[in-house]
Design a protein around this motif. Structure first.
Motif, PDB file in Angstrom:
ATOM      1  N   ALA A 101      64.445  80.660  60.818  1.00 36.57           N
ATOM      2  CA  ALA A 101      63.075  81.163  60.651  1.00 36.57           C
ATOM      3  C   ALA A 101      63.081  82.679  60.714  1.00 36.57           C
ATOM      4  CB  ALA A 101      62.177  80.592  61.740  1.00 36.57           C
ATOM      5  N   VAL A 102      62.365  83.298  59.803  1.00 30.04           N
ATOM      6  CA  VAL A 102      62.200  84.750  59.821  1.00 30.04           C
ATOM      7  C   VAL A 102      60.711  85.053  59.781  1.00 30.04           C
ATOM      8  CG1 VAL A 102      64.410  85.338  58.763  1.00 30.04           C
ATOM      9  CG2 VAL A 102      62.439  84.913  57.307  1.00 30.04           C
ATOM     10  N   LEU A 103      60.390  86.295  59.984  1.00 31.18           N
ATOM     11  CA  LEU A 103      58.998  86.718  59.944  1.00 31.18           C
ATOM     12  C   LEU A 103      58.397  86.376  58.585  1.00 31.18           C
ATOM     13  CD1 LEU A 103      59.490  90.211  61.596  1.00 31.18           C
ATOM     14  CD2 LEU A 103      58.649  88.130  62.690  1.00 31.18           C
ATOM     15  N   ASP A 104      57.154  86.013  58.584  1.00 31.60           N
ATOM     16  CA  ASP A 104      56.464  85.655  57.345  1.00 31.60           C
ATOM     17  C   ASP A 104      56.124  86.938  56.584  1.00 31.60           C
ATOM     18  OD1 ASP A 104      55.219  84.186  55.394  1.00 31.60           O
ATOM     19  OD2 ASP A 104      53.318  84.050  56.483  1.00 31.60           O
ATOM     20  N   ASP A 117      69.791 103.046  58.239  1.00 29.35           N
ATOM     21  CA  ASP A 117      69.556 103.073  59.683  1.00 29.35           C
ATOM     22  C   ASP A 117      69.753 101.694  60.299  1.00 29.35           C
ATOM     23  OD1 ASP A 117      69.058 105.783  59.541  1.00 29.35           O
ATOM     24  OD2 ASP A 117      66.873 105.579  59.682  1.00 29.35           O
ATOM     25  N   CYS A 118      69.301 100.656  59.610  1.00 24.12           N
ATOM     26  CA  CYS A 118      69.484  99.286  60.085  1.00 24.12           C
ATOM     27  C   CYS A 118      70.965  98.918  60.120  1.00 24.12           C
ATOM     28  CB  CYS A 118      68.717  98.316  59.202  1.00 24.12           C
ATOM     29  SG  CYS A 118      69.001  96.583  59.590  1.00 24.12           S
ATOM     30  N   ASP A 135      59.987  95.719  55.937  1.00 21.91           N
ATOM     31  CA  ASP A 135      59.761  94.300  56.210  1.00 21.91           C
ATOM     32  C   ASP A 135      61.084  93.538  56.245  1.00 21.91           C
ATOM     33  OD1 ASP A 135      57.026  94.675  56.373  1.00 21.91           O
ATOM     34  OD2 ASP A 135      56.606  93.866  54.365  1.00 21.91           O
ATOM     35  N   TYR A 136      61.990  93.863  55.329  1.00 19.85           N
ATOM     36  CA  TYR A 136      63.296  93.205  55.317  1.00 19.85           C
ATOM     37  C   TYR A 136      64.071  93.545  56.587  1.00 19.85           C
ATOM     38  CZ  TYR A 136      67.942  91.686  54.052  1.00 19.85           C
ATOM     39  OH  TYR A 136      69.172  91.075  54.071  1.00 19.85           O
ATOM     40  N   VAL A 137      64.047  94.795  56.991  1.00 18.71           N
ATOM     41  CA  VAL A 137      64.725  95.200  58.228  1.00 18.71           C
ATOM     42  C   VAL A 137      64.124  94.462  59.427  1.00 18.71           C
ATOM     43  CG1 VAL A 137      65.036  97.147  59.825  1.00 18.71           C
ATOM     44  CG2 VAL A 137      65.611  97.399  57.397  1.00 18.71           C
ATOM     45  N   ASN A 138      62.820  94.244  59.429  1.00 15.76           N
ATOM     46  CA  ASN A 138      62.202  93.458  60.504  1.00 15.76           C
ATOM     47  C   ASN A 138      62.752  92.031  60.518  1.00 15.76           C
ATOM     48  OD1 ASN A 138      60.623  95.556  61.497  1.00 15.76           O
ATOM     49  ND2 ASN A 138      58.877  95.036  60.199  1.00 15.76           N
ATOM     50  N   SER A 139      63.017  91.474  59.341  1.00 15.75           N
ATOM     51  CA  SER A 139      63.633  90.145  59.269  1.00 15.75           C
ATOM     52  C   SER A 139      65.040  90.172  59.855  1.00 15.75           C
ATOM     53  CB  SER A 139      63.693  89.654  57.822  1.00 15.75           C
ATOM     54  OG  SER A 139      62.413  89.468  57.293  1.00 15.75           O
TER      55      SER A 139
END
Length: 170
Positions: A22-25, A132-133, A60-64
């Motif tokens: 599961a990842v962030l929506d 950075d990620c 958003d991808y980095v948050n995932s």
């Protein structure tokens, strides 16, 4: 947020134990799967980010990625994707080779010691967010294969060093 192209898929052999992660929506075209390989969990992720996507998409991808790596801190991670950052690979290769000077028009590199503590500064905020990620999680970009237009389309990042990408130019 899909434009032409895109779509992602991970196929896992039935004999392997696997489950989706599961990842962030968000609207990112991405799939993450946990796969049990020889008693060790590995996390595989694929992503497609359309050309011209704004910095918010990369954030958003980095948050995932943050979500996955926080939830699976001891797993080997392999992230594969078409990030559509045409200059990223060339600029990052220059950082890796450490053949940079501070007056470079695209980026600068500051090395504080021989352990290669680097700072990558790009004028493209999306490139900067991804770098950075990658740097924060100590990931390595393994793909160096270019297509017939001498462009590296896909990037392959991992926290595991024993990875080899082979193939021929398309």
């Amino acid at each position: 947020m899909k434009s032409r192209g895109g779509g992602v898929l991970i196929a896992v052999r039935n004999s392997l134990e696997s489950s989706s992660c599961a990842v962030l929506d968000n609207d990112i075209e991405q799939v993450w799967v946990s796969v049990g390989v020889r008693g060790a969990d590995s996390i595989l992720g694929v992503v497609y980010i359309p050309p011209g996507s704004g910095t918010t998409v990369y954030k958003d991808y980095v948050n995932s990625i943050d979500c996955i790596l926080d939830h699976y801190p001891t797993s080997k991670v392999l992230m594969i994707g078409d990030f559509n950052l045409r200059n990223y690979t060339a600029l990052f290769a220059r950082v890796e080779s450490r053949n940079m000077y501070m007056d470079d028009p695209f980026l600068s590199l500051v090395s504080t010691n021989s352990n290669l503590n680097t700072v990558f500064l790009s004028k493209d905020e999306s490139e900067q967010v991804l770098f950075d990620c990658v740097n924060f999680y100590d990931l390595v970009q393994h793909n160096h294969i270019k297509n017939h237009n001498n462009v590296m389309l896909d990037l392959v990042f991992s926290n595991h060093s024993n990875i080899s990408i082979t193939g021929t130019q398309l």
